[in-house]
Design a protein around this motif. Structure first.
Motif, PDB file in Angstrom:
ATOM      1  N   THR A 206       0.837  -1.191   0.000  1.00 10.72           N
ATOM      2  CA  THR A 206       0.000   0.000   0.000  1.00 10.72           C
ATOM      3  C   THR A 206       0.878   1.250   0.000  1.00 10.72           C
ATOM      4  N   ARG A 227      -3.833   3.384  -1.714  1.00 12.64           N
ATOM      5  CA  ARG A 227      -4.199   2.317  -2.635  1.00 12.64           C
ATOM      6  C   ARG A 227      -3.299   1.106  -2.377  1.00 12.64           C
ATOM      7  N   GLN A 238      -3.861  -3.420  -8.840  1.00 12.25           N
ATOM      8  CA  GLN A 238      -4.498  -2.732  -7.721  1.00 12.25           C
ATOM      9  C   GLN A 238      -5.630  -3.601  -7.182  1.00 12.25           C
ATOM     10  N   SER A 240      -7.018  -2.695  -3.763  1.00  8.94           N
ATOM     11  CA  SER A 240      -7.730  -1.973  -2.711  1.00  8.94           C
ATOM     12  C   SER A 240      -7.567  -0.480  -2.911  1.00  8.94           C
ATOM     13  N   GLY A 241      -8.477   0.277  -2.285  1.00  6.53           N
ATOM     14  CA  GLY A 241      -8.439   1.732  -2.384  1.00  6.53           C
ATOM     15  C   GLY A 241      -9.195   2.249  -3.594  1.00  6.53           C
TER      16      GLY A 241
END
Length: 381
Positions: A206, A227, A238, A240-241
């Motif tokens: 992250t 992210r 990617q 997450s975020g």
């Protein structure tokens, strides 16, 4: 024919005549015994020959070499910062829409690679950085092999500049190898937070990313997001975020292109011509006004009555106009008329574009490399 060696035995002498019957019996018995012994003698001789010609097979070493069922040791990719800062590393390509620099195999010394400068840099477009710098590192098991890998934030810098988060590991020979780029300052991402890179227990990298990179005395507010990215299939995705950057009312991104300025035949001592300037809204806040600035060369001045109100400034020759903006994610072309004394030739016209908000305050541009153009000036009779 047989490939076995021939065994020869001595001939037996003929017995005297008076004992012919006795020797005949003995001869028959001897021949019978020889018939039984010959195969055994031949077999023994062949076996002795084979043992002399066949090399011995060495016994397998017992020095701890893993057997096929025993797992091999996993290389340790936890690379100390001091080691990374003085190693030869393969750096992935830098973003095409940000500060440029060399990539590939680069030799770092104390965390820095100086960048050789261009003798004739392009007047517009992303500049070339001054140096590549390893900024900070983090560690974690990215590929779930039970051993750590190294994640480094690396910058190609010139009063700010490009950044990318790059993952490194070691191969079975202990050499440092590059896994790939996790995230870079391209598109809507223009900054990566210092010391913000982390690796979770499940291998997700992250980082805090922003829509604008401040430099020097710039106080433009930034929009930050965290992210997350996971290693899968030989690259980082990617997981997450947010996937889009939130709108920042203080930041825009506009681009400008322009054609050449052709000055026609002389009329009353002047040559006249027009130039078409196209302004495009790329992303970010749509400006309430489009701002276009002109930096003309010797003798060039505006002509005609179609010009909007012109604002002049301390840099002479210089002029700025304010116009209706292009549509969101769209473009608009504006035409401007100029004239110049007929006796002057050559020269150029520099154009820069930007945007202003509803209060007429200029917006910060997230990518200043695309909002300038150099217009060539030529004459035609």
């Amino acid at each position: 024919m047989s490939d076995r060696p021939t065994v020869r035995f001595p001939a037996f002498p003929e017995p005297p005549e008076k004992k012919r019957h006795t020797w005949r019996v003995a001869l028959v018995a001897a021949l019978a015994t020889l018939a039984l012994l010959v195969p055994l003698v031949i077999a023994l001789l062949l076996r002795r020959g084979d043992e002399a010609e066949t090399p011995a097979v060495p016994a397998p070493p017992s020095s701890g070499t893993p057997s096929p069922s025993r797992p091999r040791a996993v290389p340790d990719g936890h690379i100390a910062l001091a080691t990374l800062q003085n190693a030869t590393l393969t750096i992935p390509p830098w973003p095409k829409d940000n500060v440029r620099g060399p990539s590939g195999r680069l030799r770092f010394r104390d965390g820095v690679v100086p960048i050789e400068q261009e003798t004739t840099p392009a007047p517009h477009g992303p500049p070339r950085g001054m140096e590549i710098v390893i900024l900070d590192v983090a560690y974690g098991d990215l590929d779930r092999d039970g051993a750590d890998e190294t994640v480094a934030r690396i910058g190609c810098l010139i009063e700010g500049g490009s950044q990318q988060v790059v993952a490194f590991d070691r191969n079975a020979a202990g050499r440092i190898v590059t896994m790939g780029t996790v995230v870079a300052t391209t598109g809507a991402i223009r900054d990566i937070g210092a010391g913000s890179v982390r690796v979770s227990d499940d291998g997700v990298v992250t980082a805090r990313v922003a829509d604008y990179q401040v430099c020097c005395d710039d106080r433009t507010p930034q929009v930050w997001q965290r992210r997350g990215y996971r290693w899968a299939g030989g690259h980082f995705d990617q997981v997450s975020g947010p996937v889009r950057m939130a709108l920042n009312p203080y930041v825009t991104d506009v681009a400008v292109t322009a054609g050449e300025l052709v000055l026609g035949p002389a009329v009353d001592g002047f040559r006249y011509g027009t130039v078409a300037v196209t302004v495009r809204h790329v992303r970010g806040t749509r400006p309430a006004q489009a701002l276009i600035e002109f930096f003309p060369s010797e003798g060039l001045e505006r002509a005609g009555t179609a010009w909007p109100a012109v604002i002049t400034g301390p840099r002479i020759p210089w002029m700025r106009v304010s116009l209706a903006p292009p549509p969101a994610r769209g473009s608009h072309t504006y035409t401007f008329a100029f004239r110049r004394p007929a006796g002057i030739s050559g020269g150029s016209l520099e154009i820069e574009a930007g945007g202003a908000g509803k209060a007429s305050a200029a917006l910060s541009d997230s990518m200043v490399w695309n909002n300038g153009a150099t217009v060539a000036i030529r004459t035609a009779n």
